[in-house]
Design an enzyme around this catalytic site. Structure first.
Site, PDB file in Angstrom:
ATOM      1  N   LYS A 134       0.832  -1.221   0.000  1.00 43.38           N
ATOM      2  CA  LYS A 134       0.000   0.000   0.000  1.00 43.38           C
ATOM      3  C   LYS A 134       0.860   1.261   0.000  1.00 43.38           C
ATOM      4  O   LYS A 134       0.468   2.272  -0.573  1.00 43.38           O
ATOM      5  CB  LYS A 134      -0.929  -0.023   1.228  1.00 43.38           C
ATOM      6  CG  LYS A 134      -1.920   1.127   1.236  1.00 43.38           C
ATOM      7  CD  LYS A 134      -2.995   0.973   2.300  1.00 43.38           C
ATOM      8  CE  LYS A 134      -3.931   2.174   2.275  1.00 43.38           C
ATOM      9  NZ  LYS A 134      -4.914   2.122   3.357  1.00 43.38           N
ATOM     10  N   LYS A 154      26.652  -9.691  12.703  1.00 47.15           N
ATOM     11  CA  LYS A 154      25.950 -10.903  12.242  1.00 47.15           C
ATOM     12  C   LYS A 154      26.221 -12.094  13.168  1.00 47.15           C
ATOM     13  O   LYS A 154      25.304 -12.829  13.513  1.00 47.15           O
ATOM     14  CB  LYS A 154      26.352 -11.213  10.796  1.00 47.15           C
ATOM     15  CG  LYS A 154      25.794 -10.168   9.816  1.00 47.15           C
ATOM     16  CD  LYS A 154      26.404 -10.319   8.441  1.00 47.15           C
ATOM     17  CE  LYS A 154      25.832  -9.326   7.443  1.00 47.15           C
ATOM     18  NZ  LYS A 154      26.579  -9.302   6.182  1.00 47.15           N
TER      19      LYS A 154
END
Ligand code: HSE
Length: 405
Positions: free
Chosen positions: A38, A201
């Site tokens: 949207k 990470k």
């Protein structure tokens, strides 16, 4: 219909927009309802023919206050405004899917708790290993195992640089320049080449593997800037390759973690992972050894992982999937206890007698075209033992750790 908003129309954001558009029918079937983008939030304007213009939005308030939006994709990167915006979305019960490793490493546990309080989900598959599925396997597929080791090539830029140095005999600076020209390395490459990206990470993976918050600041981190073409030649002479590894393991109830360049042998499952590819080796106490391999960066691979999170969020609207990562801090064991062999280069005035007096039986490595130095591999020893012994020498040129596998 499930309405989605994407925060950021950069490389990954435009990739998510493209993946949702290209594979919409299949993605919607898997999600159980039509998935519709949207809004795409970006402060910039785009060329008139860019399809993003139909949904482009410049105001975050429009998105967060729209009750039709149930899933928000955050792909801005960095801590702010991502942290504030993600928190606000979760507080309104909107699920969030992100690729933002800085955000996840720093605030992952807190945002997971916030998601749970608001019956939403906070998913972050793309924050480690780009398109490689590793977060969901750790959370779900490996839930029967106690993880004993995670060792990964977690940064594509540095793996590309080290592969090129090895394949073409080039030095670090010229390969970095080439990588920047090709768009593989950032103009400001510090986060990659100094190991900070890999550090975040491995912090995320370690937190998930052991269920508690690992602060990335606590992880000893060394990058690849000091690796030279001579180091690579020595590695080759020993049938080894040099890789920037993020590693964590559990032994005797303690968790160790570090990021550094390591020499690994041909038997190591990460030995032949080259170029921009990432790979993550995991050992579980029941499943034994596992390998996850693929593209750790790039528009569509990363967007693939983010979009899979969107599908998972769509399947679980109003239902928080448990992810074991508490806000309790996990104290890492001192890296001094980590055991390695050490490949050391010293100036040639260092006598073999002195070396053997300090380190015992070492293996010497000589290269025909490298003069003026003595190079050797120590026996397996604790990092603190090595650091203690090496203090006696003022002739050290460099040291690279060797993986025992
Ligand atoms: N700079 C990162 C890399 C991008 O080179 O792997 C993906 O996190």
């Amino acid at each position: 219909m499930i309405n989605v908003a994407i925060l950021g129309y950069g490389t990954v954001g435009s990739g998510v927009f493209e993946v949702i558009k290209t594979n919409n029918e299949m993605i919607s079937k898997k999600a159980g309802k039509k998935v519709h983008v949207k809004y795409v939030l970006d402060k910039r304007e785009f060329p008139a023919d860019d399809p993003v213009n139909e949904v482009l939005c410049h105001n975050f308030e429009t998105i967060v206050s729209d009750p039709e939006i149930s899933i928000v994709v955050e792909v801005l990167g960095g801590i702010e405004p991502s942290y504030t915006w993600v928190s606000q979305c979760l507080k309104r019960g909107k699920s969030v899917c992100t690729s933002n490793k800085e955000l996840v490493a720093k605030h992952g546990a807190e945002l997971l708790a916030l998601a749970a309080e608001n019956n939403a989900n906070f998913f972050f598959e793309a924050s480690v290993g780009g398109g490689i599925p590793i977060i969901r396997p750790l959370n779900h597929s490996l839930s029967a195992d106690e993880i004993t080791e995670i060792t990964g090539i977690l940064n594509g830029t540095t793996n590309y640089i080290l592969s090129k140095m090895s394949d073409e005999g080039l030095d670090f600076d010229s390969v970095l320049k080439d990588a920047q020209e090709k768009g593989y390395a950032e103009r400001h490459p510090e986060a990659d080449v100094e190991g900070y990206d890999a550090c975040r990470k491995i912090a995320i993976l370690t937190s998930l593997a052991f269920g508690r918050q690992v602060d990335f600041e606590d992880i000893y981190t060394e990058g690849i800037t000091k690796i030279t073409d001579k180091d690579i030649k020595y590695a080759k002479a020993m049938n080894k390759s040099i890789k920037l590894l993020g590693t964590s393991c559990k032994a005797d109830g303690k968790v160790y973690a570090m990021v550094c360049p390591m020499m690994i042998g041909q038997n190591h499952p990460l030995y032949s992972v080259k170029d921009v590819f990432n790979a993550i080796f995991v050992n579980g106490n029941m499943v034994d050894d596992l390998m996850f391999y693929g593209r750790g960066a790039g528009k569509l691979p990363t967007a693939s992982a983010v979009t899979a999170d969107v599908v998972e969020a769509a399947r679980n609207l109003g239902n928080t999937l448990p992810i074991l990562w508490s806000q309790d801090k996990l104290e890492l064991a001192s890296t001094g206890e980590f055991k390695h062999q050490f490949f050391v280069r010293m100036k040639e005035e260092t006598s073999r007698e002195e070396i053997e007096k300090a380190f015992g039986k070492v293996s010497y490595v000589t290269l025909e075209d490298v003069k003026g130095e003595v190079a050797f591999v120590t026996p397996l020893m604790k990092e603190k033992e090595y650091q203690q012994k090496i203090k006696a020498f003022e002739t050290v040129i460099s040291m690279i750790r060797m993986n025992a596998k």
